[in-house]
Write a protein that holds these residues in place. Structure first.
Motif: not given
Length: 204
Positions: A1-11, A92-109
């Motif tokens: 998942m593409y995550i800009p540094d500012l929005f990265k959750n590492e807690n 000020h002028e800007n573009v539309p956007t979306w606020n959200y939270s998401a978590v992707h978990v990769y693993g072995k089943i």
């Protein structure tokens, strides 16, 4: 998942809380040469070795489980509250956007069998029945009803990597941040109001 540094959750604790509160996820793997997706509860827990896992189950009628042994790589996707953010809310002028939270978990089943299936079902039922007026317990169900457990495939996912994103307008100054919260609350949309409450946690 593409995550800009500012929005990265590492807690780690915040991520665990998110997974427990948004446990209805999307299980993705490759089955018979194509991507396969199932929407199911995927619960965060620990296995007998103390390793963090996700556990859940799907119907035996669902072909997805037939690939678990031949290709055990899976992705579990979880999403939280989300809302559209209008640029008209800024000073000020800007573009539309979306606020959200998401978590992707990769693993072995890994498929689990025997008593582990009943234990998995019991933990799941106990979690979601705890606020019921008359909570149902797996242990109290009749043998006839429990025969239906034969129709499920239970599994554990050993977690290998977690990617977490929390995009809640962190890139806005205090004035515009407050304006976004106000406008979200004014929408009377439950999802938008929930995003406003989430934003209030990050900036007082």
């Amino acid at each position: 998942m593409y995550i800009p540094d500012l929005f990265k959750n590492e807690n780690p604790e915040a991520i665990r809380t998110f997974l427990k509160e948004n446990a209805f996820g999307i299980l993705i793997n490759q089955t018979n040469g194509k991507l396969w997706v199932t929407h199911i509860p995927l619960e965060l827990d620990y296995n007998k070795d103390g390793e963090e896992i996700l556990y859940g189950h799907i119907s035996k009628e669902n072909p997805q489980w037939t690939a678990f042994e031949s290709n055990d790589d899976v992705l579990a996707v979880f999403t939280g509250v989300h809302s559209y953010i209008s640029p008209s809310w800024y000073d000020h002028e800007n573009v539309p956007t979306w606020n959200y939270s998401a978590v992707h978990v990769y693993g072995k089943i890994k498929i689990v069998e025997g008593d582990a299936v009943i234990e998995s079902l019991s933990k799941l039922v106990d979690k979601y029945e705890q606020n019921s007026k008359c909570p149902v317990r797996v242990a109290d169900l009749s043998k006839k009803t429990m025969m239906e457990a034969r129709g499920v495939v239970a599994f554990e996912i050993k977690i290998q990597e977690i990617q977490a994103l929390t995009k809640m307008s962190q890139n806005r100054d205090d004035k515009n941040y407050a304006a976004i919260i106000k406008e979200l609350n004014n929408t009377e949309n439950p999802q938008s109001i929930a995003v406003a409450k989430e934003m209030e946690k990050y900036r007082k």
